[in-house]
Design a protein around this motif. Structure first.
Motif, PDB file in Angstrom:
ATOM      1  N   UNK A  98     -45.356  67.755 -11.979  1.00 26.51           N
ATOM      2  CA  UNK A  98     -44.658  67.081 -13.070  1.00 26.51           C
ATOM      3  C   UNK A  98     -45.296  65.707 -13.263  1.00 26.51           C
ATOM      4  N   UNK A  99     -45.622  65.388 -14.503  1.00 26.56           N
ATOM      5  CA  UNK A  99     -46.277  64.114 -14.786  1.00 26.56           C
ATOM      6  C   UNK A  99     -45.626  63.455 -15.992  1.00 26.56           C
ATOM      7  N   UNK A 100     -45.679  62.136 -16.041  1.00 24.78           N
ATOM      8  CA  UNK A 100     -45.142  61.381 -17.171  1.00 24.78           C
ATOM      9  C   UNK A 100     -46.238  60.503 -17.760  1.00 24.78           C
ATOM     10  N   UNK A 101     -45.957  59.994 -18.941  1.00 22.33           N
ATOM     11  CA  UNK A 101     -46.850  59.028 -19.570  1.00 22.33           C
ATOM     12  C   UNK A 101     -46.764  57.717 -18.797  1.00 22.33           C
ATOM     13  N   UNK A 102     -47.886  57.056 -18.525  1.00 24.99           N
ATOM     14  CA  UNK A 102     -47.826  55.754 -17.849  1.00 24.99           C
ATOM     15  C   UNK A 102     -46.911  54.793 -18.581  1.00 24.99           C
ATOM     16  N   UNK A 103     -46.155  54.039 -17.824  1.00 28.64           N
ATOM     17  CA  UNK A 103     -45.132  53.186 -18.419  1.00 28.64           C
ATOM     18  C   UNK A 103     -45.683  52.185 -19.419  1.00 28.64           C
ATOM     19  N   UNK A 104     -46.883  51.662 -19.168  1.00 30.85           N
ATOM     20  CA  UNK A 104     -47.406  50.620 -20.051  1.00 30.85           C
ATOM     21  C   UNK A 104     -47.686  51.140 -21.462  1.00 30.85           C
ATOM     22  N   UNK A 105     -47.850  52.466 -21.614  1.00 29.19           N
ATOM     23  CA  UNK A 105     -48.156  53.032 -22.928  1.00 29.19           C
ATOM     24  C   UNK A 105     -47.013  52.773 -23.908  1.00 29.19           C
ATOM     25  N   UNK A 106     -45.765  52.899 -23.436  1.00 27.20           N
ATOM     26  CA  UNK A 106     -44.610  52.732 -24.319  1.00 27.20           C
ATOM     27  C   UNK A 106     -44.049  51.315 -24.313  1.00 27.20           C
ATOM     28  N   UNK A 107     -44.555  50.451 -23.460  1.00 25.32           N
ATOM     29  CA  UNK A 107     -43.906  49.161 -23.215  1.00 25.32           C
ATOM     30  C   UNK A 107     -43.714  48.333 -24.483  1.00 25.32           C
ATOM     31  N   UNK A 108     -44.791  48.056 -25.185  1.00 30.31           N
ATOM     32  CA  UNK A 108     -44.686  47.210 -26.372  1.00 30.31           C
ATOM     33  C   UNK A 108     -43.938  47.912 -27.496  1.00 30.31           C
ATOM     34  N   UNK A 109     -44.245  49.178 -27.716  1.00 31.71           N
ATOM     35  CA  UNK A 109     -43.647  49.915 -28.824  1.00 31.71           C
ATOM     36  C   UNK A 109     -42.126  49.934 -28.736  1.00 31.71           C
ATOM     37  N   UNK A 110     -41.591  50.306 -27.573  1.00 31.19           N
ATOM     38  CA  UNK A 110     -40.140  50.421 -27.423  1.00 31.19           C
ATOM     39  C   UNK A 110     -39.478  49.046 -27.453  1.00 31.19           C
ATOM     40  N   UNK A 111     -40.069  48.078 -26.769  1.00 30.99           N
ATOM     41  CA  UNK A 111     -39.469  46.739 -26.730  1.00 30.99           C
ATOM     42  C   UNK A 111     -39.453  46.097 -28.113  1.00 30.99           C
ATOM     43  N   UNK A 112     -40.530  46.244 -28.864  1.00 29.96           N
ATOM     44  CA  UNK A 112     -40.590  45.661 -30.199  1.00 29.96           C
ATOM     45  C   UNK A 112     -39.585  46.334 -31.133  1.00 29.96           C
ATOM     46  N   UNK A 113     -39.417  47.655 -30.989  1.00 26.53           N
ATOM     47  CA  UNK A 113     -38.439  48.356 -31.807  1.00 26.53           C
ATOM     48  C   UNK A 113     -37.019  47.917 -31.466  1.00 26.53           C
ATOM     49  N   UNK A 114     -36.783  47.630 -30.192  1.00 25.53           N
ATOM     50  CA  UNK A 114     -35.474  47.147 -29.766  1.00 25.53           C
ATOM     51  C   UNK A 114     -35.143  45.837 -30.477  1.00 25.53           C
ATOM     52  N   UNK A 115     -36.112  44.940 -30.505  1.00 22.10           N
ATOM     53  CA  UNK A 115     -35.898  43.655 -31.168  1.00 22.10           C
ATOM     54  C   UNK A 115     -35.735  43.841 -32.677  1.00 22.10           C
TER      55      UNK A 115
END
Length: 329
Positions: A98-115
Motif C-alpha cells: 500500500x502506497x500513498x502520494x508523498x505529503x509535500x505534493x498536496x501541501x500547498x494545494x490543500x492549504x491554499x484552498x483552505x484559505x
C-alpha cells in the motif's frame, strides 16, 4: 504476468493528465470503477475480481473482509495522502503493498484552498455574487464581512498541511495557535511563524478563525461537537479541508443558527456526495466544495506521477516508495 489495473472512485486520475492513463495501458488493461462509497468489503472484492493493481481514491473502504476475499492483489496505490480507507494490517497479512502520494505534493494545494474557502466564507463571496447575478445590486449592504488582519487564528492538526495553513495565517500579523498532540514541527518553526501550542479548549476560546487539519482517528471522531462548541469564541468561523467526520454536522448547523458560529466552510463531508436534502446546502453561511482541495494542475500531476511510479515499481519487483512523516523546520 498479466496485469489488470482498476482505478477506483477517482474522477480525476488520467482525466486531466491523460498520459498517466496511457502509461498504465502500456503495462496492462486499465478500467475505471465508480462504486458506492459504503460498499461492503465482500461486494467490493467481487466487483474488483481479477484485478491485481488498484489506484484508489478516498473511498471506498478496503477492509479486512475485502482482503480476505481478494486473491492475487499486489498493490493499492492511493491517489492521495493518508491511509484512512485502507486496513493496513489486513493488507500486510495478505502481502499487499500500500502506497500513498508523498505529503509535500498536496501541501500547498490543500492549504491554499483552505484559505481561499475561508476568505470566501468570511467575505460572503458566494451569496453576494449570486445576488449580483440576479440583478440585486441594491442588496450589497447585506453582505458585511470581517477582516483577517490582526485576528487570532487556530489550526487543529499541525502536520504537513496544517503547518502550511499556519504559515499562511501568520501573514495577517495576528497570533496563530495550534493544537496537536504530536505536531511534526520544530521549535524553530514555531518561533519563526509566531505560533503557539495550546490545548483544544484554549484554541476554541481564543480564535476568530479555525482550520481543521487533523487526520481522522478513533480519538477525534466528531471532535467538534455540541459540547466542544460551547467553548467556541462567539462569532468564530471554521474551515474543514481534512475529513468530514471531524465535525458533528448537526452541531455545526445549530451553532450557526444560534450565532455561536458565524460560518462553516468544508471541502470534506462525512457522507460524499452530499445528499441533496442536507441542511448545509440551504444555508448561505456554509460553503461546500466537492473535495477539490487537491485539484490544481501542479498537485494532480504530482499525484498521478506517483501512482504510475508505484505501478512501475511493483511490475519491476520493487517496493513502492512510502514516505514517512517528517518534521517541518
Amino acid at each position: 504476468m498479466e496485469y489488470n489495473i482498476a482505478v477506483v472512485n477517482s474522477s480525476s486520475f488520467g482525466q486531466i493528465f491523460t498520459e498517466h492513463w496511457q502509461e498504465l495501458e502500456k503495462i496492462g488493461s486499465v478500467k475505471r470503477f465508480m462504486l458506492p462509497t459504503d460498499i461492503d468489503g465482500k461486494s467490493l472484492a467481487e466487483k474488483l475480481h481479477g484485478y491485481n493493481i488498484i489506484i484508489a481514491s478516498v473511498t471506498p473502504f478496503f477492509n479486512k473482509e475485502f482482503f480476505d476475499n481478494m486473491d492475487d492483489l499486489l498493490l493499492i496505490s492511493r491517489h492521495g495522502i493518508g491511509f484512512n480507507n485502507v486496513d493496513i494490517k489486513a493488507a500486510k497479512e495478505h502481502g499487499v503493498q500500500v502506497a500513498i502520494v508523498p505529503q509535500h505534493v498536496e501541501r500547498n494545494s490543500v492549504a491554499e484552498n483552505e484559505l481561499a474557502n475561508l476568505m470566501a466564507l468570511v467575505r460572503r463571496v458566494v451569496p453576494s455574487s449570486e445576488r449580483e447575478r440576479a440583478g440585486r445590486y441594491q442588496d450589497r449592504a447585506q453582505f458585511m464581512g470581517n477582516e483577517f488582519s490582526g485576528k487570532t487564528f487556530g489550526v487543529i492538526g499541525c502536520g504537513n498541511i496544517g503547518s502550511r495553513v499556519a504559515e499562511l495565517f501568520s501573514i495577517f500579523g495576528g497570533p496563530v495557535l495550534v493544537n496537536d498532540p504530536d505536531p511534526h514541527v520544530s521549535g524553530e518553526w514555531l518561533t519563526n511563524h509566531n505560533v503557539e501550542q495550546v490545548d483544544l479548549e484554549t484554541l476554541l476560546k481564543r480564535c476568530d478563525y479555525i482550520s481543521l487539519n487533523a487526520s481522522l482517528n478513533d480519538g477525534n471522531y466528531h471532535l467538534i461537537n455540541s459540547e466542544t462548541i460551547k467553548n467556541l469564541k462567539k462569532g468564530a468561523y471554521i474551515c474543514n479541508n481534512a475529513r468530514g467526520a471531524l465535525v458533528e454536522e448537526k452541531a455545526i448547523s445549530d451553532a450557526i443558527e444560534s450565532g455561536q458560529l458565524s460560518g462553516y466552510a468544508a471541502d470534506a463531508m462525512e457522507v460524499e456526495p452530499v445528499p441533496a436534502d442536507h441542511p448545509f446546502l440551504k444555508n448561505d453561511r456554509v460553503i461546500l466544495t466537492p473535495h477539490t482541495s487537491a485539484y490544481t494542475y501542479e498537485c494532480l500531476h504530482g499525484m498521478g506521477e506517483k501512482c504510475v511510479s508505484d505501478v512501475r515499481n511493483i511490475v519491476a519487483g520493487k517496493r513502492p516508495v512510502r514516505e514517512l512523516t517528517h518534521t517541518i523546520d
